[in-house]
Design an enzyme around this catalytic site. Structure first.
Site, PDB file in Angstrom:
ATOM      1  N   HIS A 287      31.043  47.917  41.345  1.00 53.76           N
ATOM      2  CA  HIS A 287      32.347  47.592  40.767  1.00 53.76           C
ATOM      3  C   HIS A 287      31.743  46.353  39.313  1.00 53.76           C
ATOM      4  CE1 HIS A 287      32.095  44.123  43.479  1.00 53.76           C
ATOM      5  NE2 HIS A 287      32.565  43.456  42.686  1.00 53.76           N
TER       6      HIS A 287
ATOM      7  N   GLU B  13      30.790  45.552  33.461  1.00 52.16           N
ATOM      8  CA  GLU B  13      31.025  44.483  32.969  1.00 52.16           C
ATOM      9  C   GLU B  13      29.709  43.437  32.915  1.00 52.16           C
ATOM     10  OE1 GLU B  13      34.393  40.627  33.505  1.00 52.16           O
ATOM     11  OE2 GLU B  13      34.069  42.084  34.922  1.00 52.16           O
ATOM     12  N   ASP B  14      28.917  43.267  33.951  1.00 52.40           N
ATOM     13  CA  ASP B  14      27.874  42.106  33.916  1.00 52.40           C
ATOM     14  C   ASP B  14      26.598  42.870  33.439  1.00 52.40           C
ATOM     15  OD1 ASP B  14      30.001  40.579  34.967  1.00 52.40           O
ATOM     16  OD2 ASP B  14      29.386  40.674  37.042  1.00 52.40           O
TER      17      ASP B  14
ATOM     18  N   ASP C 155      56.418  33.756  68.395  1.00 49.21           N
ATOM     19  CA  ASP C 155      55.541  34.801  68.166  1.00 49.21           C
ATOM     20  C   ASP C 155      54.355  34.255  67.834  1.00 49.21           C
ATOM     21  OD1 ASP C 155      56.601  33.686  65.862  1.00 49.21           O
ATOM     22  OD2 ASP C 155      56.630  35.712  64.732  1.00 49.21           O
TER      23      ASP C 155
END
Length: 731
Positions: A86, A90-91, A280
């Site tokens: 992912h 970009e990197d 709860d």
């Protein structure tokens, strides 16, 4: 896959987590898909080889951790590959073409979709940070409409980044945690991925409010041994009862996560309840074989312990929009200790744990679609349509937070059709959900067969019938007033605003002028700044007035902008009169033309730095400084005793009196105190005055830096639920 990587600069060997990832994938992916994932890992490891994280670990540990989170949802091989890859576009500068050649179109689409969400410029739209947040949400929703797996990867990416957030600067930690709490956690909940939602909330909570985080953790930990004994006891009791009744069930206990516990503690404290009364805080989860056994088990629970009235929800008959299904009931256990029981089938449990990700469980073909998945994502298509009608960033974010990131209620038409509405919706919201024209001409409503007020909040199971008339003049402007509670859905508010936009422009301009003048008067501002309309991105001042008139510019936003322009004037070199030396409580005021005079601030009007002021020379106390608008100053008979004054430079604090008129309710003073504290203002005195019409006036004495800070704070208080008006007081 390799199991470790080496930092070539230091020779340190790191375990990158790839072996654990491979072990997880072997549990549900076939061998040929495992090979494809290994290829993605090797490519990602090669691309990121020279990169390091701020923690000092090789960068590859991050995509592997994200892939591990995705694998925990049993996502398909393409999604796991995209998680590993992912960041390579970009990197590392890897092109979409290369990804397509190596891993196919589907993986390349997923990686590109995740990269587009990241590449949001800091000047996405006028308006600063809020505009960037809106653009983040918009891109995530559009990505979800195309392929929800993109957002699942981004949510997993955010979970791991939040786990390692301590390596960032404090201000960046706070910004990312705020975005996580406002956008990513609610989005995970909306997709039904509860395990990630809870993690994101707790991690962000620890950054945003560490003191209350520790308090909630301590409250749970202090009773841990006692709670575990209690859970084992009720588990054993219920298991024996279900076995006797012939119901095959798997029973486990679960504890509420920290942020949810904190919210409950706050809500219960406002109602005068104790921590021990949270029913709860922990729950028994009962998994059975089929739907019939769910209701059979419910009967056994209610026979074993006494049910708490009003604490039962049937999400099997009426699933949430994420298709979450379960029976929830709260009962009074041994020793009068309340607790919750959740009953569902194994299939329901998978949807509850994995949300939309359950669509890909055990599927080899990620493109396969089913009816349930289409139903689950129908809300998203409706939302995309509504957002096209949104007039700006503020409307868009408001719509997302109220119509998407909020709980729902299930109501019925007179024909028995189910409509899912945001919690807090009213009959008018229901009318607009059915048809815009029905909302415009709504004149009344029947709730469960009885005439009801149009601002009545809808509850689960209500049957709503709308009364309308073609003779109706259209929506009332009162519908847009938050304090009156006519509209609980942003979608409805947009429809009402659109209706007013189409009306006579002159009428909207006149109303906008009246509202602006009222805000100026309330804040003690005599005249508006030049080019004020530019602050709101309107071409002319008349356009701004029209927008105020039809509700496109909220009064809170208007007051905040006015406060920004109400800052104290900067001293100019031409003023040569002496400045009184200031100490705490002694104002820094320049009396023009006089020196050595004792100066005090008038108690009647409480002038603050930034106010237009005038001095009055007294016979024994030097100069008393009033606001020019003060009635005492204007009524003084000896006009020759007035002297011109100006504010000097000082970092002192000044006393300001503010009166808040509001509908009386539980938690009102707490909410006001929270806003005052968040502004960094000290509240030195509080008094209340009750009225016969169930309203209350709260008189506050605040230590502030000046008018700008008071105006900004008053604007925020004005937006609190139930507040009718906020104004500075005169004694």
């Amino acid at each position: 896959m390799t199991t470790s990587s080496v930092d070539e600069r230091t020779g340190t060997t790191y375990d990158d987590g790839s072996s654990e990832l491979l072990e997880s994938l072997r549990g549900y992916l076939p061998d040929d898909r495992l090979e494809a994932v290994e290829q993605a890992y090797e490519f990602a490891e090669e691309c990121h080889r020279e990169q390091m994280r701020r923690s000092g670990e090789p960068y590859i540990t991050h995509p592997v951790a994200v892939a591990q989170l995705v694998a925990g949802l049993h996502m398909d091989a393409h999604t796991v590959q995209a998680a590993l890859l992912h960041d390579v576009m970009e990197d590392c500068g890897i092109s979409r073409g290369e990804l397509t050649k190596r891993f196919g179109v589907d993986v390349a689409d997923l990686v590109e979709g995740a990269t587009k969400i990241d590449n949001i410029p800091s000047t996405a739209a006028p308006g600063g940070k809020g505009a960037v947040d809106a653009e983040t949400v918009r891109k995530m929703l559009l990505a979800m409409a195309e392929d929800v797996r993109v957002v699942i990867v981004k949510i997993a990416d955010r979970v791991h980044n939040m786990r390692t957030i301590e390596y960032l600067e404090p201000h960046r930690q706070h910004e990312i945690a705020r975005e996580t709490m406002d956008i990513y956690a609610p989005l995970a909940g909306r997709l039904g991925i509860w395990q990630m939602k809870w993690q994101l909330e707790d991690l962000a909570f620890n950054v945003l409010d560490p003191e209350n985080y520790r308090r909630a953790a301590s409250a749970i930990a202090s009773r841990r041994a006692q709670r575990e004994r209690f859970v084992r006891r009720i588990e054993r009791t219920l298991r024996e009862a279900l076995t006797t009744a012939g119901v095959d069930a798997n029973i486990t206990g679960r504890v509420k996560h920290l942020y949810s516990t904190h919210e409950k503690m706050q809500r219960y404290a406002a109602e005068g309840k104790s921590f021990d009364q949270i029913h709860d805080l922990f729950a028994l989860r009962v998994l059975v074989n089929n739907v019939g056994d769910c209701y059979h088990a419910l009967g056994v629970v209610h026979q074993t312990w006494h049910p708490i009235p009003g604490a039962f929800d049937d999400y099997i008959a009426s699933p949430k929009e994420s298709l979450y299904q379960s029976l929830h009931t709260s009962v009074m256990g041994p020793g009068a200790r309340p607790f919750e029981v959740q009953i569902r089938t194994q299939e329901m449990h998978e949807i509850a744990e994995y949300g939309v990700a359950a669509h890909w469980r055990y599927k080899e073909d990620a493109g396969a679609a089913d009816r349930q998945y289409e139903e689950r994502m129908a809300w998203l298509r409706h939302l995309i349509e509504w957002q096209q009608e949104a007039s700006g960033t503020e409307d868009f974010l408001e719509s997302v937070k109220t119509d998407v990131f909020r709980d729902q209620v299930f109501v019925f038409t007179p024909r028995g059709d189910v409509r899912v509405m945001p919690a807090g919706s009213t009959p008018i919201d229901f009318a607009y959900r059915i048809h815009t024209d029905l909302g415009h001409h709504c004149t009344g409503a029947r709730l469960n067969g009885r005439i009801t007020q149009l601002n009545t909040p809808l509850e689960n199971g209500d049957i709503v019938e709308i009364l309308s008339s073609r003779r109706s003049a259209g929506p009332s402007r009162d519908w847009l007033s938050p304090e009156l509670g006519y509209l609980g859905s942003s979608h409805s508010r947009q429809k009402v605003r659109q209706w007013f936009r189409r009306q006579e422009r002159g009428e909207n301009v006149a109303r906008g002028r009246d509202l602006l003048e009222r805000e100026r008067k309330r804040m003690g501002i005599d005249d508006g700044p030049d080019e004020f309309h530019r602050d709101f991105n309107y071409e002319s001042f008349e356009d701004l007035l029209a927008a105020i008139g039809y509700g496109d510019v909220s009064l809170q936003n208007l007051s905040n902008k006015l406060a920004d322009h109400g800052a104290p004037p900067v001293a100019t070199p031409q003023l040569s009169a002496p400045t009184v030396t200031s100490t705490r409580g002694a104002p820094s005021v320049r009396v023009l033309g006089s020196a050595g005079l004792h100066v005090t601030l008038a108690r009647c009007c409480g002038p603050l730095p930034g106010d237009d002021i005038i001095g009055y020379v007294t016979r024994s106390r030097g100069v008393t400084v009033h606001r020019r608008s003060c009635h005492n100053a204007s009524n003084a008979a000896e006009s020759e005793r007035f002297v011109e004054c100006d504010w000097g430079h000082s970092g002192d604090l000044y006393s300001a009196a503010v009166a808040v008129h509001a509908w009386d309710r539980v938690g009102l003073l707490r909410d006001i105190s929270t806003f005052v504290a968040s502004e960094g203002v000290n509240m030195v005195n509080v008094s209340t005055e009750g009225h016969d019409d169930r309203t209350i006036t709260i008189h506050l004495t605040l230590e502030t830096e000046g008018r700008a800070q008071v105006s900004r704070l008053m604007g925020r208080i004005d937006g609190i639920r139930g507040v009718i008006s906020v104004a500075r007081s005169e004694g």
